[in-house]
Enzyme design. Structure first.
Site, PDB file in Angstrom:
ATOM      1  N   HIS A 197     -20.130 -22.058  26.149  1.00  0.00           N
ATOM      2  CA  HIS A 197     -19.229 -23.676  26.374  1.00  0.00           C
ATOM      3  C   HIS A 197     -19.944 -24.641  26.662  1.00  0.00           C
ATOM      4  O   HIS A 197     -19.651 -26.151  26.277  1.00  0.00           O
ATOM      5  CB  HIS A 197     -18.208 -23.412  27.245  1.00  0.00           C
ATOM      6  N   SER A 233     -15.541 -20.578  20.619  1.00  0.00           N
ATOM      7  CA  SER A 233     -15.479 -21.333  21.242  1.00  0.00           C
ATOM      8  C   SER A 233     -16.681 -22.430  21.226  1.00  0.00           C
ATOM      9  O   SER A 233     -16.008 -23.505  21.588  1.00  0.00           O
ATOM     10  CB  SER A 233     -14.406 -21.002  22.316  1.00  0.00           C
TER      11      SER A 233
END
Length: 396
Positions: free
Chosen positions: A197, A145
């Site tokens: 992230h 991610s």
């Protein structure tokens, strides 16, 4: 009177068409991550602390391999499925623009940049004079991610759109899209690496603002990689996208239901349906050169309503022939042979000697025009199978 019979394509066929629409590198990442997860599931391996991105272990034991193992391993079935399904539209679009080798290099560059930023922030937060946040040093992060957040930033910047849809529920300004995703994931999901992230977002902005340009090699590097014998089997695959042809535009492909030209960067219909949640963009009719993404050497399929004249098709084949001739013909000592350089003014008849009369007659008997057969065989270096693929793509 015979009634009309309507048949529907089966699920295996639809899945096969969808898979064929995914470029080489993107599909390779999906296979690698999926296979790794299945192997871990079968053998019962769940000790991710040995392969995850752990700043304390990287700095104390110099376990640099964690930078790459951490992005290939996933903690659950939903984790790997969500990440791979998110990778399909992002990776496919960018790979079609950049080329497969350039996309591979970009992924490695993003992974290393994310790791450096992650380590820097973790060290600063753990050793600042006001308060020690040791949890960042001991946070064990896995999953693709972080790279996905970088790709979202890059794709959003290149697309030039004004708004984006969040899971089809509501639209937000494009410049806030990635930040809203960051907050939504943090609020709705447990055990989500906020710092991982965030570093992905920062790396994406560093790329689009040119801060990583000094790490990007020239086109000759990718050309050398594509012409090397080590990658010859990969380059010949129909899903592999060359990056030596030069990309005339930094804009991303258009997904619209109208009769529009997509400059050779088109997707199969089933792929367009699967990615219909992405914003539509206007067609670029007068593209401008962007040196960052010179990658439109080979495409995967063609739009259903796209019309291409015979002259344009023959010109594309000639261009492809010139690229292949200059890239593949080298002398034994590694230097390019002067006789391998093909000038654009050279008649096509001189290059048709690659094909034999028997091969030409064989393809002509299949219903193709002789002129197109000769050009296709020349572009394919005499390979009949590749020539048939080129001729079929002209008919689509």
């Amino acid at each position: 009177m015979r009634s009309n019979i309507v048949t529907e394509v089966g699920v295996p066929t639809r899945v096969g068409q969808w898979w064929e629409g995914i470029p080489f590198f993107t599909s390779a990442i999906m296979l690698i991550c999926g296979t790794i997860y299945l192997m871990c599931l079968l053998v019962g391996y769940d000790s991710f602390v040995e392969i995850c991105f752990l700043p304390a272990a990287i700095l104390s034991h110099f376990q640099v391999y964690r930078i790459f193992t951490s992005i290939l391993f996933h903690g659950s079935l939903l984790h790997v499925l969500f990440n791979m399904l998110a990778l399909v539209p992002l990776g496919s679009e960018l790979e079609r623009i950049m080329g497969s080798i350039r996309m591979l290099y970009l992924t490695i560059l993003l992974a290393i940049s994310n790791a450096i930023i992650h380590l820097s922030i973790a060290v600063v937060m753990a050793h600042n004079p006001f308060h020690h946040y040791d949890n960042f040093m001991n946070e064990c992060a896995i999953g693709f991610s972080g790279i996905l957040f970088s790709l979202i930033v890059i794709e959003t910047s290149l697309s030039g759109i004004q708004s984006r849809s969040v899971f089809g529920l509501f639209s937000v300004p494009a410049q806030w899209y990635v930040w809203i995703l960051l907050v939504v994931f943090q609020l709705l999901m447990t055990n989500v690496s906020f710092l991982g992230h965030l570093c992905g977002i920062m790396t994406g902005f560093a790329y689009i603002y040119g801060l990583l340009n000094f790490l990007l090699p020239g086109t000759s590097f990718y050309s050398a990689m594509e012409s090397s014998s080590l990658l010859s089997s990969c380059v010949r695959r129909h899903k592999f996208i060359l990056c030596t042809g030069g990309n005339p535009s930094a804009q991303l492909p258009t997904y619209s239901g109208q009769n529009t030209m997509s400059n050779g960067l088109s997707f199969p219909n089933v792929w367009r349906n699967l990615s219909s949640w992405m914003p539509h963009r206007e067609t670029v009719t007068e593209p401008q050169q962007d040196s960052r993404f010179p990658g439109r050497g080979r495409t995967l399929g063609s739009a259903q309503n796209q019309t291409i004249s015979a002259d344009d098709s023959e010109f594309n084949l000639q261009t492809r022939l010139l690229d292949r001739s200059s890239a593949n013909r080298q002398s034994s000592d590694g230097r390019h042979n002067d006789s391998a350089v093909v000038d654009q003014a050279t008649p096509i008849q001189n290059q048709r000697s690659v094909a034999s009369d028997a091969e030409i007659q064989k393809l002509v008997s299949m219903g193709f025009e002789k002129t197109q057969v000769e050009v296709a065989l020349a572009a394919a270096d005499g390979d009949v199978n590749i020539a048939v693929e080129i001729l079929m793509s002209q008919k689509d």
